[in-house]
Design an enzyme around this catalytic site. Structure first.
Site, PDB file in Angstrom:
ATOM      1  N   TYR A  57       0.855  -1.180   0.000  1.00 57.70           N
ATOM      2  CA  TYR A  57       0.000   0.000   0.000  1.00 57.70           C
ATOM      3  C   TYR A  57       0.894   1.234   0.000  1.00 57.70           C
ATOM      4  CZ  TYR A  57      -3.999  -2.943   1.414  1.00 57.70           C
ATOM      5  OH  TYR A  57      -4.986  -3.891   1.489  1.00 57.70           O
ATOM      6  N   PHE A 211     -13.804  -4.555   0.108  1.00 53.22           N
ATOM      7  CA  PHE A 211     -14.794  -3.824  -0.679  1.00 53.22           C
ATOM      8  C   PHE A 211     -16.223  -4.081  -0.189  1.00 53.22           C
ATOM      9  CE2 PHE A 211     -11.677  -3.915  -4.477  1.00 53.22           C
ATOM     10  CZ  PHE A 211     -11.048  -2.773  -4.020  1.00 53.22           C
ATOM     11  N   LEU A 213     -18.216  -1.958   0.726  1.00 55.41           N
ATOM     12  CA  LEU A 213     -19.025  -0.855   0.203  1.00 55.41           C
ATOM     13  C   LEU A 213     -18.943  -0.788  -1.312  1.00 55.41           C
ATOM     14  CD1 LEU A 213     -18.122   1.939   2.783  1.00 55.41           C
ATOM     15  CD2 LEU A 213     -20.094   0.411   2.771  1.00 55.41           C
ATOM     16  N   GLY A 214     -18.466  -1.863  -1.949  1.00 52.08           N
ATOM     17  CA  GLY A 214     -18.220  -1.820  -3.379  1.00 52.08           C
ATOM     18  C   GLY A 214     -16.857  -1.212  -3.642  1.00 52.08           C
ATOM     19  N   GLY A 216     -13.934   1.169  -4.631  1.00 49.42           N
ATOM     20  CA  GLY A 216     -13.717   2.604  -4.687  1.00 49.42           C
ATOM     21  C   GLY A 216     -13.049   3.048  -5.971  1.00 49.42           C
ATOM     22  N   PHE A 217     -12.820   2.113  -6.884  1.00 52.82           N
ATOM     23  CA  PHE A 217     -12.094   2.430  -8.110  1.00 52.82           C
ATOM     24  C   PHE A 217     -12.999   2.450  -9.336  1.00 52.82           C
ATOM     25  CE2 PHE A 217      -9.195   0.099  -5.243  1.00 52.82           C
ATOM     26  CZ  PHE A 217      -8.347   1.143  -4.926  1.00 52.82           C
ATOM     27  N   THR A 218     -14.323   2.418  -9.131  1.00 58.24           N
ATOM     28  CA  THR A 218     -15.267   2.457 -10.240  1.00 58.24           C
ATOM     29  C   THR A 218     -16.156   3.688 -10.108  1.00 58.24           C
ATOM     30  OG1 THR A 218     -16.821   1.082  -9.009  1.00 58.24           O
ATOM     31  CG2 THR A 218     -15.307  -0.059 -10.494  1.00 58.24           C
ATOM     32  N   LEU A 224     -23.591   1.107  -2.797  1.00 61.89           N
ATOM     33  CA  LEU A 224     -24.136   2.325  -2.209  1.00 61.89           C
ATOM     34  C   LEU A 224     -25.288   2.896  -3.037  1.00 61.89           C
ATOM     35  CD1 LEU A 224     -20.903   4.148  -1.004  1.00 61.89           C
ATOM     36  CD2 LEU A 224     -22.369   2.530   0.220  1.00 61.89           C
TER      37      LEU A 224
END
Length: 290
Positions: A57, A211, A213-214, A216-218, A224
């Site tokens: 990271y 992920f 929350l789905g 974060g890169f789309t 959400l």
């Protein structure tokens, strides 16, 4: 139940993931260094005692921030990392799957974090797509497990975890050694890892969905933005993220959340899901949302 065992540690079911602390694309320095430090310190103030990180990271950035913000660490803090991948100078993900790679990267995590031992390290099975589960390469997997067992027996880690694995991976691993945690993609609309979750629940192994929350890169977030999540959030006076996280916690008692953020406000919002209880009707609606 607000806690669950992670190997020899007992942790709160809502932890913190350090993936969003580095810059865009999990690469380079944070947008706001002081804010990143504040997020980590606020996490401890909120009672979080499980932080998930990785040397890749940044690379190096998340671990360096954790050490700067929190060292010397609270006695009850479980630091969990992962190995099996690296980043090149352009930020591209590369595999680091050979046993020598795993050992070297465990030791590098220890040096950067400033500790002698980690609560657990996840062996991430790299299949090209960092979020996909690939087939079992039995010969390589056996050698990887041997390296992870040696790291535990040598006192570098308390427990062995797996990430991005199939039921077959987990079954093979359990024939050889104790597994204390599994980390797979899982959320309201992507439950492809349900068989893995079911097996971990049966065996009393913590399951850490990434992920939740789905991604974060789309551009579009199907979690959400899901109508059921939006509707329940409005009815309960909560945010869609809180509803999605509360649902994920409700799926099984061994689920541990590690939502990540670079914002203190979002951290506090995420942590507040510890106090949300979904009623039966809400739970049924969200269960049917996939």
């Amino acid at each position: 139940m607000h806690t669950f065992p992670l190997g020899t540690h007992t942790v709160g079911r809502v932890g913190f993931g350090a993936m969003q602390l580095p810059g865009p694309g999990v690469f380079g320095p944070p947008r706001d260094h002081d804010q990143a430090i504040a997020v980590l310190r606020r996490a401890i103030e909120l009672g979080i005692n499980h932080i998930d990180t990785a040397q890749f990271y940044g690379p190096d950035v998340a671990n360096e921030l954790i050490r700067e913000a929190l060292h010397p660490y609270p006695e009850n803090l479980a630091l969990v990392s992962k190995v099996g991948a690296r980043r090149d100078e352009n930020g591209e993900w590369t595999a680091a799957q050979e046993p020598d790679d795993l050992r070297a990267d465990i030791e590098q995590n220890l040096r950067t974090l400033g500790v002698d031992r980690l609560a657990a390290v996840n062996l991430r099975i790299h299949s090209g797509d960092p979020n996909a589960v690939g087939p079992v390469d039995r010969e390589l997997f056996d050698r990887q497990l041997t390296a992870m067992i040696a790291a535990r027996d040598d006192g570098l880690i308390d427990g062995i975890g797996l990430s991005s694995v199939s039921v077959e991976h987990l079954q093979i691993a359990l024939e050889r050694t104790e597994i204390v945690t599994v980390q797979n993609l899982y959320n309201l609309v992507d439950r492809s890892s349900q068989p893995v979750l079911d097996l971990t629940t049966e065996r009393g192994i913590s399951f850490v969905p990434f992920f939740p929350l789905g991604s974060g890169f789309t551009a579009d977030n199907p979690v959400l933005g899901h109508p059921a999540v939006q509707r329940e959030a409005q009815q309960l006076g909560r945010t869609p993220a809180q509803i999605a996280l509360a649902w994920t916690l409700s799926v099984a008692p061994n689920v541990l959340l590690i939502p990540g953020t670079s914002s203190v406000a979002h951290l506090e919002e995420n942590t507040a899901v510890r106090d949300i209880e979904l009623d039966d009707e809400t739970k049924r609606e969200l269960d049917a949302a996939a």
